[in-house]
Scaffold this motif. Structure first.
Motif, short mmCIF file in Angstrom:
data_model
loop_
_atom_site.label_atom_id
_atom_site.label_comp_id
_atom_site.label_asym_id
_atom_site.label_seq_id
_atom_site.Cartn_x
_atom_site.Cartn_y
_atom_site.Cartn_z
N ASN A 227 101.85 1.12 13.78
CA ASN A 227 103.10 1.44 14.48
C ASN A 227 103.16 2.91 14.89
N HIS A 228 102.01 3.58 14.84
CA HIS A 228 101.99 5.02 15.13
C HIS A 228 101.35 5.28 16.49
N ALA A 229 102.10 5.83 17.41
CA ALA A 229 101.60 6.19 18.73
C ALA A 229 101.03 7.61 18.67
N VAL A 230 99.84 7.79 19.25
CA VAL A 230 99.16 9.08 19.13
C VAL A 230 98.16 9.24 20.27
N GLU A 231 97.87 10.47 20.63
CA GLU A 231 96.81 10.75 21.58
C GLU A 231 95.47 10.75 20.84
N ALA A 232 94.48 10.10 21.44
CA ALA A 232 93.19 9.97 20.77
C ALA A 232 92.05 10.22 21.75
N ILE A 233 90.95 10.73 21.22
CA ILE A 233 89.75 10.99 22.01
C ILE A 233 88.52 10.53 21.22
N PRO A 234 87.60 9.82 21.86
CA PRO A 234 86.39 9.42 21.16
C PRO A 234 85.25 10.43 21.38
N THR A 235 84.40 10.56 20.38
CA THR A 235 83.18 11.35 20.54
C THR A 235 82.04 10.63 19.85
N LEU A 236 80.85 11.16 19.99
CA LEU A 236 79.65 10.56 19.42
C LEU A 236 79.61 10.77 17.91
N HIS A 237 79.01 9.84 17.22
CA HIS A 237 78.91 9.95 15.77
C HIS A 237 77.87 11.00 15.40
N PRO A 238 78.14 11.83 14.39
CA PRO A 238 77.15 12.84 13.98
C PRO A 238 75.78 12.26 13.65
N ALA A 239 75.74 11.04 13.09
CA ALA A 239 74.44 10.42 12.80
C ALA A 239 73.65 10.17 14.08
N TYR A 240 74.35 9.81 15.15
CA TYR A 240 73.69 9.63 16.45
C TYR A 240 73.16 10.97 16.96
N LEU A 241 73.91 12.01 16.74
CA LEU A 241 73.48 13.33 17.20
C LEU A 241 72.24 13.81 16.44
N LEU A 242 72.13 13.42 15.17
CA LEU A 242 70.94 13.79 14.41
C LEU A 242 69.70 13.09 14.96
#
Length: 268
Positions: A227-242
């Motif tokens: 029930n919580h409205a919020v602004e959200a942004i996705p990014t890459l997972h650190p494991a993927y970056l490794l």
């Protein structure tokens, strides 16, 4: 084709380690066992019932735990604090992931923070320590946060699933359905002003999409989690970056976008 030969000591240890990572922790017995027929017994949460009852009143009968998504939603909704929610999850036997995990991995960071990070599921090191993002990917996450002036005292970190899936596999839809109500309640209780998801599965869960992470990353959206409205942004997972260091440039752009949004909202 190489002939069969006995394994040496190091090779046997490597095989055992591989089996452990895949979730195989029981040797073959003399008699067959139908694991699909096994079901953990329902358990009550008397301590939670006592905490939730008003002072001076008799505690209500504690709810029985099972594998029904509707029951998981009811249990999660009954938690009036993060402490109660953690207690519920600690006693919850409805999700089979718990049977193979070492312990519950609930959260880390500051529950009063304005920024919440959501990953997918615990890994081996997280399963051992009981905290999210404490392995190599967690160390990289800490450096990413530090680059924009953040640390774990200024963010709250959780996962979509609080138990490690065997072999670090992706949680099944059934497992997600049982765990999702608890994540929703966790977000409602923290009430962050900004959310950043880490990796494709977490992004798909929070944004209710089947799109890929490369297409979605770096874009702000208004989402409703529970029930919580919020602004959200996705990014890459650190494991993927490794595994793919060249992608760190994209993740850095996402972190800068988070920093700019923080400034815009007066969050520092």
């Amino acid at each position: 084709m190489a002939q069969d030969r006995p394994l040496n000591h190091d090779e046997m240890l490597a095989v055992l380690d591989w089996y452990r990572a895949a979730g195989v922790d029981i040797a073959v017995g003399e008699e067959p066992v139908d694991r699909f027929a096994q079901r953990p017994p329902a358990r009550a949460v008397p301590a939670l019932a006592a905490v939730a009852s008003p002072a001076g009143e008799r505690p209500a009968e504690a709810p029985m735990l099972g594998g029904d998504p509707a029951e998981a939603r009811s249990l999660a909704a009954s938690a009036q604090s993060l402490e109660q929610l953690q207690a519920l999850l600690g006693a919850y036997d409805g999700c089979g992931l718990k049977l193979r995990a070492t312990q519950l991995v609930f959260a880390d960071g500051n529950p009063e923070a304005d920024i919440m990070l959501i990953g997918e599921a615990p890994g081996a090191e997280e399963d051992r320590q009981g905290k999210p993002f404490v392995g190599k990917s967690g160390q990289l996450l800490d450096r990413m946060l530090a680059a924009i002036g953040l640390d774990r005292t200024r963010v709250y970190i959780a996962n979509t699933v609080p138990w490690r899936p065997p072999g670090n596999r992706t949680p099944t839809p059934e497992e997600m359905a049982l765990c999702l109500p608890f994540l929703h309640r966790q977000v409602e209780l923290v009430a962050p002003r900004l959310v950043m998801t880490l990796g494709g599965p977490a992004m798909q869960t929070v944004f209710s999409t089947t799109a890929g992470i490369i297409k979605m990353r770096g874009k702000w959206s208004d989402v409703t989690i529970g029930n919580h409205a919020v602004e959200a942004i996705p990014t890459l997972h650190p494991a993927y970056l490794l595994r793919n260091p060249a992608a760190k440039q994209q993740a850095w752009a996402d972190m800068l976008a988070l920093k700019l949004k923080m400034v815009e909202l007066g969050l520092g």
